[in-house]
Design an enzyme around this catalytic site. Structure first.
Site, short mmCIF file in Angstrom:
data_model
loop_
_atom_site.label_atom_id
_atom_site.label_comp_id
_atom_site.label_asym_id
_atom_site.label_seq_id
_atom_site.Cartn_x
_atom_site.Cartn_y
_atom_site.Cartn_z
N HIS A 120 -105.61 -9.87 46.79
CA HIS A 120 -106.64 -9.23 45.95
C HIS A 120 -106.63 -7.71 46.12
CE1 HIS A 120 -110.74 -9.35 43.97
NE2 HIS A 120 -110.73 -8.13 44.49
N GLU A 121 -106.62 -7.27 47.38
CA GLU A 121 -106.69 -5.83 47.63
C GLU A 121 -105.36 -5.14 47.31
OE1 GLU A 121 -109.54 -4.78 47.87
OE2 GLU A 121 -110.56 -6.63 48.47
N HIS A 172 -105.38 -4.11 43.75
CA HIS A 172 -106.04 -2.82 43.58
C HIS A 172 -105.12 -1.67 43.99
CE1 HIS A 172 -109.71 -4.72 42.51
NE2 HIS A 172 -110.10 -5.07 43.73
#
Length: 233
Positions: free
Chosen positions: A112-113, A116
């Protein structure tokens, strides 16, 4: 140091070790006997074995943003409501060592990170001033990281048939915005709705929505083979 207005507005209050805006100093005791050691071990395992993470790390390297474990990841204690975060000010991923206890959870948070971080690398994302940019990356992270996979939704007792995946992505993106920005629920929903279609259909660098490890492995092999193809041209 007292909590500042910027800490509250940008979500830094959820990551108390970020308040000084300085990298955490890791002692020998930290590395051997605390949650930090377990976090670092699980992080290394995720980077080496998760097809999601391996694809994203390769894509970032090819985009000129090579990721270094000790520089770009930080295991820290966080507020109990979050598992991780991307600190755009330092280009660093925070992993909440007090809230991540299983490898599968670590794999999802790292993925998820990293999405980003990939968005930060490839685009001129205005994280702090443009809510649409933030919403777009949150939609992509929820969509592509496995956050909304069938197995994860079943484990949360969330069931649905028609467009359930889209509803999950939309809901998680809204909650992520609410966690780090001082906006109302209605404002967050409106921002997500405005960019949802284009961002939901942006599958880079996977080329598809990876609904599980099998899909992610296929996407990773395809990505690696594509690189080999271009190298031989």
């Amino acid at each position: 140091m007292g909590q500042t207005k910027q800490d509250e507005e940008y979500g830094y209050d959820l990551f108390p070790e970020r308040s000084a805006r300085k990298p955490t100093q890791i002692t020998i005791r930290d590395s051997l006997f605390t949650f930090r050691n377990k976090c670092q071990v699980m992080l290394m395992f995720a980077m080496e074995t998760s097809p999601y993470a391996k694809l994203l790390l390769s894509a970032m390297k090819n985009s000129g943003c090579k990721v270094f474990k000790d520089r770009h990841f930080s295991c820290e204690d966080c507020d109990g409501t979050v598992s991780g975060g991307f600190d755009a000010a330092s280009s660093q991923i925070v992993l909440c060592q007090n809230n991540i206890h299983q490898q599968a959870h670590m794999n999802r948070v790292v993925t998820h990170e990293l999405i980003h971080a990939f968005d930060h690398c490839r685009a001129h994302v205005d994280w702090f001033n443009n809510f649409r940019h933030l919403a777009c990356s949150e939609i992509r992270a929820a969509n592509l990281s496995g956050d909304c996979s069938f197995s994860n939704e079943v484990s949360r007792f969330n069931f649905g048939l028609k467009e359930h995946h889209q509803q999950c992505v939309r809901g998680r993106a809204v909650r992520s915005i609410l966690a780090v920005r001082k906006v109302s629920l209605e404002e967050a929903q409106k921002i997500v709705d405005e960019v949802f279609d284009s961002c939901f259909n942006d599958h880079a660098p996977f080329g598809r929505i990876p609904h599980g490890n099998k899909d992610a492995k296929f996407a990773y092999r395809e990505y690696v083979n594509r690189d080999r193809y271009y190298m031989n041209l």
